[in-house]
Design an enzyme around this catalytic site. Structure first.
Site, mmCIF file in Angstrom:
data_model
loop_
_atom_site.group_PDB
_atom_site.id
_atom_site.type_symbol
_atom_site.label_atom_id
_atom_site.label_comp_id
_atom_site.label_asym_id
_atom_site.label_seq_id
_atom_site.Cartn_x
_atom_site.Cartn_y
_atom_site.Cartn_z
ATOM 1 N N ARG A 298 -10.935 9.691 2.166
ATOM 2 C CA ARG A 298 -10.814 10.307 3.494
ATOM 3 C C ARG A 298 -11.982 11.245 3.747
ATOM 4 N NH1 ARG A 298 -4.222 11.044 3.182
ATOM 5 N NH2 ARG A 298 -3.793 8.805 3.027
ATOM 6 N N LYS B 90 -2.209 -1.457 -3.820
ATOM 7 C CA LYS B 90 -3.085 -0.284 -3.717
ATOM 8 C C LYS B 90 -2.279 0.991 -3.768
ATOM 9 C CE LYS B 90 -6.150 1.877 -0.434
ATOM 10 N NZ LYS B 90 -6.469 1.993 0.950
ATOM 11 N N LYS C 57 1.202 10.016 5.651
ATOM 12 C CA LYS C 57 1.316 8.627 6.110
ATOM 13 C C LYS C 57 2.610 7.963 5.617
ATOM 14 C CE LYS C 57 -3.697 8.052 6.677
ATOM 15 N NZ LYS C 57 -4.863 7.135 6.596
ATOM 16 N N SER D 40 -10.429 5.514 -4.410
ATOM 17 C CA SER D 40 -11.366 6.625 -4.546
ATOM 18 C C SER D 40 -10.915 7.671 -5.559
ATOM 19 C CB SER D 40 -11.578 7.268 -3.175
ATOM 20 O OG SER D 40 -10.340 7.690 -2.626
ATOM 21 N N TYR E 168 -15.391 0.788 -6.741
ATOM 22 C CA TYR E 168 -16.670 1.457 -6.501
ATOM 23 C C TYR E 168 -17.612 1.275 -7.687
ATOM 24 C CZ TYR E 168 -13.870 3.321 -2.747
ATOM 25 O OH TYR E 168 -13.061 3.410 -1.642
ATOM 26 N N LYS F 268 0.857 -1.190 0.000
ATOM 27 C CA LYS F 268 0.000 0.000 0.000
ATOM 28 C C LYS F 268 0.887 1.231 0.000
ATOM 29 C CE LYS F 268 -3.603 2.353 2.602
ATOM 30 N NZ LYS F 268 -4.642 2.222 3.628
HETATM 31 N N1 LIG Z 1 -6.343 2.824 6.140
HETATM 32 C C1 LIG Z 1 -7.563 3.213 5.709
HETATM 33 C C2 LIG Z 1 -7.834 3.075 4.252
HETATM 34 N N2 LIG Z 1 -8.387 1.949 3.746
HETATM 35 C C3 LIG Z 1 -8.635 2.185 2.400
HETATM 36 C C4 LIG Z 1 -8.193 3.470 2.084
HETATM 37 C C5 LIG Z 1 -8.290 4.156 0.766
HETATM 38 C C6 LIG Z 1 -9.354 3.676 -0.165
HETATM 39 C C7 LIG Z 1 -9.661 4.585 -1.279
HETATM 40 O O1 LIG Z 1 -9.028 5.640 -1.475
HETATM 41 O O2 LIG Z 1 -10.605 4.265 -2.025
HETATM 42 C C8 LIG Z 1 -7.661 4.035 3.248
HETATM 43 C C9 LIG Z 1 -7.156 5.425 3.310
HETATM 44 C C10 LIG Z 1 -5.793 5.716 3.734
HETATM 45 O O3 LIG Z 1 -4.953 4.850 3.911
HETATM 46 O O4 LIG Z 1 -5.543 6.911 3.944
#
Ligand SMILES: NCc1[nH]cc(CCC(=O)O)c1CC(=O)O
Length: 333
Positions: free
Chosen positions: A212, A256, A225, A282, A321, A202
């Site tokens: 978010r 991801k 992060k 997203s 989605y 990730k």
């Molecule tokens: N840890 C939480 C999480 N689980 C899935 C996403 C993102 C999913 C998306 O953007 O569709 C995130 C956000 C992040 O890590 O800030």
């Protein structure tokens, strides 16, 4: 494997593209409804359905309406949904206790789905960000996201979700050692058949912005992060993370974001041959929808092409989605 090509005109590669029948016969990859995992956002209340502004077409629904939506997804043949909670700010704390509350929104929805739509697989998210007043995936002490204490919290969260009936746990937090700790706790607590899909590779990505907003974590987040999520420049590190998580007990692994990281998907599938998934996140969805709403891209065509690309890159499935819309098209074929 190196495809051989005799010189023109002995070989004319257009021959097999001439008709739909020939194209069907020579098609190398298939996309089916069984490849789709639908991420959904749940919120408090009853009979509530509210749009997420930065994700056109995506809703936050109360538990009752979420169950109804999941029922429709199951009727379309979608094999799994993934639950993300929109948590009220009053429930967010520095120690994130709401994350392992057996009656938090997410756990209530797991139970409700398992009672009403038992055939669909329920996937969860394991990370503290929806419950953290700091917006981070881990516990923050003196500005540092502390690893081992966070893992202890994640284990409690995982057990509460397994207890509620989750089929697939999805640790998305990127702490070290969490897969092993969660697997051990599951074994010790009678949940040996619960699967883990690790968000192994990730990346610290700008493509998560709209998510978010959807879970109400944007305002809370201080800083970025990057001390736990990966550097977008890295590929070898992704391979190490995947191998590490497999050794610790992950059943499935995820890359991801999706579209900008298809090289990683291909590498993971080729090197390990394990069940491999990608999350079309997203920001990817928002980007496509924005162009679609401007009339610059064709909704159905660009959606199906983007999903097929994941399959071609070696993915076994896609969190998207677009899942219900894509399922409708696939079912009509
Ligand atoms: N840890 C939480 C999480 N689980 C899935 C996403 C993102 C999913 C998306 O953007 O569709 C995130 C956000 C992040 O890590 O800030």
């Amino acid at each position: 494997m190196r495809p051989t090509v005799a010189p023109f005109p002995t070989t004319r590669l257009r021959r097999t593209r001439r008709t739909a029948a020939l194209r069907a016969l020579t098609s190398e990859t298939t996309l089916s409804v069984g490849d789709l995992i639908w991420p959904i956002f749940v919120r408090a209340g009853e009979g509530v359905e509210e749009p997420v502004p930065s994700m056109p077409g995506v809703m936050r629904r109360s538990v009752d309406l979420s169950v109804a939506a999941v029922k429709e997804a199951a009727a379309l043949g979608i094999p799994a949904v993934c639950i993300f909670p929109y948590t009220d700010v009053s429930l967010k704390t520095e120690l994130c206790e709401e994350a392992w509350n057996p009656d938090n929104l997410s756990n209530r929805l797991i139970r409700a789905i398992k009672a009403d739509v038992p055939e669909i697989a329920v996937m969860t998210d394991i990370a503290l960000d929806p419950y953290n007043s700091n917006g981070h995936d881990g516990i923050v002490r003196d500005g540092v996201i502390v690893n081992d204490e966070t893992v202890e919290a994640l284990v409690k969260m995982a057990l509460a979700q397994a207890e509620a009936g989750a089929d697939i746990l999805g640790p998305s937090d990127m702490m070290d050692g969490r897969i092993g700790a969660i697997r051990k706790a599951l074994e010790e607590n009678g949940h040996q058949d619960v699967t883990i899909m690790s968000y192994s590779a990730k990346y610290a990505s700008a493509f998560y912005g709209p998510f978010r907003d959807a879970v109400g974590a944007s305002g809370a987040l201080t800083g970025d992060k990057k001390t736990y999520q990966m550097d977008p420049a890295n590929s070898d590190e992704a391979v190490r993370l995947i191998e590490r998580d497999l050794m610790e007990g992950a059943d499935m692994v995820m890359v991801k974001p999706g579209m900008p990281y298809l090289d990683i998907c291909r590498r993971v599938k080729t090197e390990f041959g394990v069940p491999t998934y990608a999350y079309q996140v997203s920001g990817e969805y928002a980007m496509l929808m924005a162009a679609i709403q401007n009339g610059w891209l064709d909704h159905d065509k660009v959606m199906m092409e983007s999903l097929m690309a994941f399959k071609r890159a070696g993915c076994d499935g896609i969190l998207t989605y677009f899942a219900p819309a894509a399922a409708k098209i696939l079912n009509a074929r």
